[in-house]
Design a protein around this motif. Sequence first.
Motif, short mmCIF file in Angstrom:
data_model
loop_
_atom_site.label_atom_id
_atom_site.label_comp_id
_atom_site.label_asym_id
_atom_site.label_seq_id
_atom_site.Cartn_x
_atom_site.Cartn_y
_atom_site.Cartn_z
N GLY A 131 -3.67 3.68 -43.72
CA GLY A 131 -3.14 4.59 -44.71
C GLY A 131 -2.76 5.95 -44.17
N LEU A 132 -2.46 6.02 -42.88
CA LEU A 132 -2.13 7.30 -42.24
C LEU A 132 -0.63 7.52 -42.20
N ALA A 133 -0.21 8.76 -42.27
CA ALA A 133 1.21 9.10 -42.22
C ALA A 133 1.75 8.89 -40.81
N LEU B 221 0.40 14.55 -33.13
CA LEU B 221 -0.88 13.86 -33.13
C LEU B 221 -1.27 13.37 -34.53
N VAL B 222 -1.69 12.10 -34.60
CA VAL B 222 -2.20 11.52 -35.84
C VAL B 222 -3.72 11.43 -35.74
N ILE B 223 -4.41 12.02 -36.69
CA ILE B 223 -5.86 12.02 -36.69
C ILE B 223 -6.37 10.83 -37.52
N ALA B 224 -7.06 9.91 -36.86
CA ALA B 224 -7.52 8.69 -37.51
C ALA B 224 -9.04 8.71 -37.62
N GLU B 225 -9.55 9.18 -38.73
CA GLU B 225 -11.00 9.29 -38.92
C GLU B 225 -11.52 8.04 -39.62
N HIS B 226 -12.21 7.20 -38.86
CA HIS B 226 -12.74 5.95 -39.39
C HIS B 226 -13.88 5.52 -38.49
N GLU B 227 -14.91 4.93 -39.07
CA GLU B 227 -16.08 4.58 -38.28
C GLU B 227 -15.83 3.42 -37.33
N LYS B 228 -15.01 2.44 -37.76
CA LYS B 228 -14.85 1.22 -36.97
C LYS B 228 -13.43 0.99 -36.45
N MET B 229 -12.48 1.82 -36.84
CA MET B 229 -11.10 1.67 -36.39
C MET B 229 -10.58 3.00 -35.86
N THR B 230 -9.74 2.94 -34.85
CA THR B 230 -9.13 4.17 -34.35
C THR B 230 -7.80 3.85 -33.69
N LEU B 231 -7.10 4.90 -33.25
CA LEU B 231 -5.79 4.78 -32.61
C LEU B 231 -5.83 5.44 -31.25
#
Length: 310
Positions: free
Chosen positions: A137-139, A217-227
């Motif tokens: 759900g990230l831009a 830069l896209v900031i992907a804050e998630h416990e189990k997923m990242t970029l």
Amino acid sequence: MKIAIIGAGTCGLYLAWKLAKKKHEVVVFEKSNTVGEKACSGLFSERILDFVPKSKALIENEISSVLIHFPKKTVKVHFSKKFLLMSHSKLDELLSGLAKQAGVRIVFNCNVLELPTDFDRIIGCDGAASFTRKNMGLADPSLRLGIQGFSTATLKDDFVETWPCKNGFIWKIPRKENIEYGIMADTDTAYRIFNEFTRQEGINLTDIKSKIIPQGLVIAEHEKMTLCGDSAGMTKPWSGGGVIWGLIAADMLLESFPNFNDYVQKTKKFFSLKIFLSQMLIKFIYFLGFNLPFLLPKSNKIEADFIFKS
């Protein structure tokens, strides 16, 4: 841990290799039927040897400077770290071999439409149009278009040439067996500007390819997923190159693993200010180059991967 990596590009393969060496179970999902970046200049700073020492065997040429041709002035910029010219596809093939030797399983012809289940961690290394990023759900980052083609002529120069244009630049790179020309510019103007340039210069190109280049830069804050890499917009604002920045971020991820939140904070702290300041500086240099060229020094020196360090 059981780890899924989406995308078998340079960043994804590097992470797979290093994580497998730490005894994690790693599966890489790749939509193509093979590895190997198709549309990339393969111009990396000497830092590439720190990440992949065996890539030294792939070097085709060493580049020590760039000529920037503004309409009324040419500026020469020397690199404090040389750029090494190599085949990006061969680099990915090398990393693929290292990853497989470490126990990584690579699943080809797998266009991921749903994120894989039964994994402890998922890392999206699936490029500018990242499915992983959309699923989170990230831009999207801002996007530019890169186009490259090749002339049958040959050169043995140790410098590249560039011609600034609106929101980008045209480049000329002396390769081992030909000369590469290309452009990075806005998606709606890149083809027109590039076609006008090649026509005016009388340049005939073959094997023309293109790809989308993410910026920001896209900031992907998630416990189990990242970029990581292009999927997170980790490309240099002045050149669009993302391999070294992606590998630097990959090492941050490896250092923080399995704490993705710690990794995100490290990348945010390291890249955000560099990206902003570099964007401002490039706009300023372009303004001077097109409007007040006499204020630009004829010769300068910069670090290969960072205009600003922090």
